[in-house]
Design a protein around this motif. Structure first.
Motif, PDB file in Angstrom:
ATOM      1  N   THR A  68       0.381  -1.313  -0.206  1.00  7.35           N
ATOM      2  CA  THR A  68       0.221   0.218  -0.233  1.00  7.35           C
ATOM      3  C   THR A  68       0.858   1.292  -0.069  1.00  7.35           C
ATOM      4  O   THR A  68       2.064   1.051   0.345  1.00  7.35           O
ATOM      5  N   ASP A 127      -9.252   0.479  14.346  1.00  3.50           N
ATOM      6  CA  ASP A 127      -8.610  -1.469  13.267  1.00  3.50           C
ATOM      7  C   ASP A 127      -9.397  -2.200  14.296  1.00  3.50           C
ATOM      8  O   ASP A 127      -9.853  -2.751  15.536  1.00  3.50           O
ATOM      9  N   ASN A 168      -7.091   5.080   4.294  1.00  3.11           N
ATOM     10  CA  ASN A 168      -6.132   4.717   3.330  1.00  3.11           C
ATOM     11  C   ASN A 168      -6.589   3.045   2.670  1.00  3.11           C
ATOM     12  O   ASN A 168      -6.525   2.345   4.327  1.00  3.11           O
TER      13      ASN A 168
END
Ligand SMILES: C[S@@+](CC[C@H](N)C(=O)[O-])C[C@H]1O[C@@H](n2cnc3c(N)ncnc32)[C@H](O)[C@@H]1O
Length: 392
Positions: A68, A127, A168
């Motif tokens: 990423t 998360d 993101n």
């Protein structure tokens, strides 16, 4: 859906995948022989201890399955800092990052904001994966130990928030429903594609679509007239997540970075198999039933659906453009120029990262940046040139 011959993992990893297969197979049996693909994807990615994101798979970077933007080097985070700083100045000096992966973006962004004298009062990470939470803490402890006290972890979305929400490649990792428009016998039929267990393996199984899936698929049929046997995704979870911020955000903005397109490109007649994609050790293929728990499963983002969900929840569209335009507007070339060209050992890897981030043949065009917010009374600098909001 086909896949090339792929390298097999070690015995422990294969055992973990077999345990996850058994878990999903049992859930299918309990549900009467069928689950929607959204549920399969949720179990494959997020079953505690066994799912791809919640288990031990390495995931990010050269040794993992995919790379990423934050993993390419600090220049992505350093460039984002310009936009983060402006949004915080217009709202509140606080950041929440959702889906923080390895923690690289958090660490590099905080270091850059410190350099620019704009550290947020708090940097909170949310998360779904407990395993990644530990990895994020370790990354921060290594790369920015003095800033670790500013960081904490959330278990769920907050009730209220002012500041910047950063994500993101989050939306592409959210479960999608699959729909099929038309069969040979019934060209007008709309089916939901789900997963059954047949002959000791997962198998696709289409059933008449109902409820929300039917409603959304009918809208797409009316607008885009997909050709017969067209299969694609409905990103309802990503839209719901975006809408949830309408009630949470007082003054601030969501900055969403991901691969995807507006609806007319997403449901283009030629994209007849949708955008579902799996990543395993840097091989991309289309078989989500391969080694569940050991490979990433992802779908592109329909940004028109994201902005529609945001609007309905009271969020304004503050900007939408390509990653290339956003990073150039945010000063990526100035940041590259901080490193003297003569210092080849430091300059070349950064130049390569910039090339990958902005080149239209790599991430520059496919990846988009969208800002949605409330109470932000100034144009955002990251969208100053090349805004594509009109395409949505
Ligand atoms: C594709 S990874 C991207 C990680 C990181 N942002 C990066 O760019 O390297 C997706 C991340 O989103 C997390 N995630 C997925 N759905 C989530 C949700 N609903 N809430 C919070 N985190 C989520 C995953 O656990 C994972 O960390």
């Amino acid at each position: 859906m086909t896949r090339p011959a792929l390298p097999l993992p070690g015995d422990d990893a294969q055992r973990a995948s077999a345990a996850l297969v058994a878990r999903i197979r049992d859930e299918i049996a309990r549900a009467g022989g069928w689950i929607g693909f959204d549920r399969f994807m949720e179990l494959a990615l997020y079953t505690p201890g066994l799912g791809y994101y919640s288990g031990g798979a390495h995931k990010f970077g050269a040794a993992g399955d995919f790379v990423t933007a934050p993993e390419l080097g600090p220049i992505f985070a350093q460039t984002l800092a310009a936009q983060a700083r402006q949004i915080m100045a217009l709202s509140a000096p606080r950041i929440i990052e959702v889906g923080a992966g390895s923690g690289r973006l958090a660490a590099d962004l905080l270091l850059e904001l410190e350099l620019r004298g704009s550290l947020p009062d708090s940097y909170r990470i949310l998360d779904l994966s407990g395993e990644l939470r530990e990895r994020q803490r370790a990354t921060l402890a290594t790369r920015a130990p003095h800033l670790l006290p500013r960081v904490d972890w959330l278990d769920r979305l907050p009730e209220r928030f002012d500041g910047l929400v950063l994500a993101n490649e989050l939306l592409d990792a959210m479960p999608v429903h699959l729909a099929r428009w038309g069969t040979e016998e019934a060209p007008g039929a709309i089916l939901e594609r789900g997963v059954a267990w047949r002959d000791d393996a997962f198998a696709w199984d289409d059933r008449p679509a109902q409820g929300r899936v039917l409603e959304h698929a009918q809208e797409i049929a009316a607008e885009h007239r997909p050709p017969a046997a067209y299969v694609s995704e409905l990103g309802l979870a990503a839209a719901d997540w975006t809408a949830a911020w309408g009630n949470i955000l007082g003054c601030g903005a969501l900055l969403l970075i991901d691969y995807g397109f507006p609806r007319h490109e997403f449901y283009h007649p030629q994209r007849s198999g949708g955008t579902l994609m799996c990543h395993y050790r840097h091989h991309a293929h289309g078989d989500p039933f391969f080694l569940p728990g050991l490979q990433d499963i992802t779908a592109h983002v329909n940004f028109t659906a994201i902005v529609a969900a945001g609007h309905a929840a009271g969020l304004d569209l503050l900007g939408y453009t390509t990653q290339a335009a956003f990073l150039l507007n945010s000063g990526i070339t100035d940041i590259l120029a901080r490193t003297p060209y003569e210092n080849h050992a430091r300059y070349l890897p950064q130049a390569q990262a910039v090339q990958k981030l902005v080149s239209p043949a790599e991430m520059g065009e496919l990846f988009k940046v969208m800002a949605l917010g409330k109470g932000i009374g100034q144009a955002l600098a990251g969208f100053a040139a090349g805004d594509r909001s009109a395409s949505l």
